[in-house]
Design a protein around this motif. Sequence first.
Motif, PDB file in Angstrom:
ATOM      1  N   GLY A  71       0.568  -1.356   0.163  1.00  0.00           N
ATOM      2  CA  GLY A  71       0.019   0.001  -0.065  1.00  0.00           C
ATOM      3  C   GLY A  71       0.901   0.938  -0.045  1.00  0.00           C
ATOM      4  N   PHE A  72       1.598   1.113   0.825  1.00  0.00           N
ATOM      5  CA  PHE A  72       2.801   2.814   0.895  1.00  0.00           C
ATOM      6  C   PHE A  72       3.745   2.731   0.149  1.00  0.00           C
ATOM      7  CE2 PHE A  72       6.461   5.155   2.498  1.00  0.00           C
ATOM      8  CZ  PHE A  72       5.027   5.798   2.899  1.00  0.00           C
ATOM      9  N   ALA A  73       4.045   1.759  -0.798  1.00  0.00           N
ATOM     10  CA  ALA A  73       4.742   1.427  -2.191  1.00  0.00           C
ATOM     11  C   ALA A  73       4.064   1.821  -3.522  1.00  0.00           C
ATOM     12  CB  ALA A  73       5.461   0.056  -2.490  1.00  0.00           C
ATOM     13  N   MET A  74       2.803   1.705  -3.442  1.00  0.00           N
ATOM     14  CA  MET A  74       1.319   1.765  -4.367  1.00  0.00           C
ATOM     15  C   MET A  74       1.322   3.072  -4.069  1.00  0.00           C
ATOM     16  SD  MET A  74      -2.043   0.936  -5.111  1.00  0.00           S
ATOM     17  CE  MET A  74      -2.724   1.613  -3.046  1.00  0.00           C
ATOM     18  N   GLN A  75       1.286   4.263  -3.434  1.00  0.00           N
ATOM     19  CA  GLN A  75       0.914   5.331  -3.467  1.00  0.00           C
ATOM     20  C   GLN A  75       2.633   6.202  -3.170  1.00  0.00           C
ATOM     21  OE1 GLN A  75      -1.761   6.565   0.000  1.00  0.00           O
ATOM     22  NE2 GLN A  75      -0.466   4.421   0.858  1.00  0.00           N
ATOM     23  N   PRO A  95       2.054  11.536   6.884  1.00  0.00           N
ATOM     24  CA  PRO A  95       1.040  10.699   7.483  1.00  0.00           C
ATOM     25  C   PRO A  95      -0.847  10.559   6.151  1.00  0.00           C
ATOM     26  CG  PRO A  95       2.151  12.684   7.787  1.00  0.00           C
ATOM     27  CD  PRO A  95       3.226  11.582   6.707  1.00  0.00           C
ATOM     28  N   ALA A  96      -0.353  11.848   5.386  1.00  0.00           N
ATOM     29  CA  ALA A  96      -1.845  10.926   4.145  1.00  0.00           C
ATOM     30  C   ALA A  96      -1.287   9.513   3.731  1.00  0.00           C
ATOM     31  CB  ALA A  96      -1.132  12.318   2.695  1.00  0.00           C
ATOM     32  N   PHE A  97      -0.196   8.939   3.624  1.00  0.00           N
ATOM     33  CA  PHE A  97      -0.332   7.488   2.931  1.00  0.00           C
ATOM     34  C   PHE A  97      -0.927   6.884   4.093  1.00  0.00           C
ATOM     35  CE2 PHE A  97       3.177   8.494   0.056  1.00  0.00           C
ATOM     36  CZ  PHE A  97       1.861   9.794  -1.086  1.00  0.00           C
ATOM     37  N   LEU A  98      -0.578   7.163   5.513  1.00  0.00           N
ATOM     38  CA  LEU A  98      -0.888   6.068   6.512  1.00  0.00           C
ATOM     39  C   LEU A  98      -2.406   5.184   6.383  1.00  0.00           C
ATOM     40  CD1 LEU A  98       0.662   8.001   9.716  1.00  0.00           C
ATOM     41  CD2 LEU A  98       1.636   5.669   7.802  1.00  0.00           C
ATOM     42  N   THR A 101      -2.360   2.790   3.781  1.00  0.00           N
ATOM     43  CA  THR A 101      -1.388   1.427   4.259  1.00  0.00           C
ATOM     44  C   THR A 101      -2.470   0.465   5.091  1.00  0.00           C
ATOM     45  OG1 THR A 101       0.212   3.302   4.241  1.00  0.00           O
ATOM     46  CG2 THR A 101       0.927   0.977   5.380  1.00  0.00           C
ATOM     47  N   PHE A 102      -3.015   1.266   5.998  1.00  0.00           N
ATOM     48  CA  PHE A 102      -3.360   0.537   7.244  1.00  0.00           C
ATOM     49  C   PHE A 102      -4.584  -0.244   6.870  1.00  0.00           C
ATOM     50  CE2 PHE A 102      -7.038   0.414   9.687  1.00  0.00           C
ATOM     51  CZ  PHE A 102      -6.255  -0.712  10.631  1.00  0.00           C
ATOM     52  N   GLU A 103      -5.696   0.581   5.542  1.00  0.00           N
ATOM     53  CA  GLU A 103      -5.971  -0.457   4.836  1.00  0.00           C
ATOM     54  C   GLU A 103      -5.707  -2.046   4.749  1.00  0.00           C
ATOM     55  OE1 GLU A 103      -9.632  -0.022   5.219  1.00  0.00           O
ATOM     56  OE2 GLU A 103      -9.300   1.624   6.950  1.00  0.00           O
ATOM     57  N   LEU A 104      -5.042  -1.334   3.585  1.00  0.00           N
ATOM     58  CA  LEU A 104      -4.027  -2.386   2.470  1.00  0.00           C
ATOM     59  C   LEU A 104      -3.812  -3.484   3.415  1.00  0.00           C
ATOM     60  CD1 LEU A 104      -3.077  -1.728  -0.029  1.00  0.00           C
ATOM     61  CD2 LEU A 104      -4.574  -2.770  -0.513  1.00  0.00           C
ATOM     62  N   MET A 105      -3.244  -3.103   5.193  1.00  0.00           N
ATOM     63  CA  MET A 105      -2.513  -4.118   5.795  1.00  0.00           C
ATOM     64  C   MET A 105      -3.872  -4.905   6.570  1.00  0.00           C
ATOM     65  SD  MET A 105      -0.341  -2.997   9.053  1.00  0.00           S
ATOM     66  CE  MET A 105      -2.450  -3.094  10.263  1.00  0.00           C
ATOM     67  N   ILE A 106      -4.568  -4.442   6.592  1.00  0.00           N
ATOM     68  CA  ILE A 106      -5.343  -5.341   7.044  1.00  0.00           C
ATOM     69  C   ILE A 106      -6.439  -6.237   6.467  1.00  0.00           C
ATOM     70  CG2 ILE A 106      -8.081  -4.986   8.248  1.00  0.00           C
ATOM     71  CD1 ILE A 106      -5.738  -4.311   9.585  1.00  0.00           C
ATOM     72  N   LEU A 107      -6.902  -6.084   5.368  1.00  0.00           N
ATOM     73  CA  LEU A 107      -7.614  -6.600   4.151  1.00  0.00           C
ATOM     74  C   LEU A 107      -6.382  -7.555   3.311  1.00  0.00           C
ATOM     75  CD1 LEU A 107      -9.615  -6.636   1.507  1.00  0.00           C
ATOM     76  CD2 LEU A 107      -7.678  -5.348  -0.228  1.00  0.00           C
TER      77      LEU A 107
END
Length: 181
Positions: A71-75, A95-98, A101-107
Amino acid sequence: MAERNTPYAVLGEFSKTDVLLGAARTLREEGWRIEVFSPFPLEGLAEALDWQETRVPRSFLIWGVIGAVAGFAMQVAATRDFPLDIGGRPLVAVPAFLMITFELMILFAVFGGIAAMFLANRLPRLHHPLFDAQRFGLASDDRFFLAVMVGKGCPSSEEARAALWRLNAGEVTEVGESEVS
């Protein structure tokens, strides 16, 4: 097509939990491959079987980390490809990417953990050989069953049958697995 029946397990029926736990502990210490079936959770069964599950929780962690990094790398890749210079702010604003990143981590963690759980439980399996045992339906009512695996690379069914009788099993049944060839 010919159907042949290969030995799968020898199933011992127990009516008391303490006898079942003692039998499971004894057979595990002797090196047998066993499975226990009970109508309710038994206190001390995990210790009797020396059961320690680490694959599924570890899979949740690994896939969660992969999802967060993805998620972070995609952004970061998107902002590098299409830069927007707004008021001198940095392109990679952590902070804008968190949120993504969090949503894709959970998914990723949920899908990876569920896949690991399916693999650990050997699912999907539409029919288990133990369902063919005549009295196995009582495992969801009031009986306890201990299955000693036999067949490929395991001791013979006669040895398993003798071990279950020695440990005071009420009834001992041999269960076969149908193979279509």
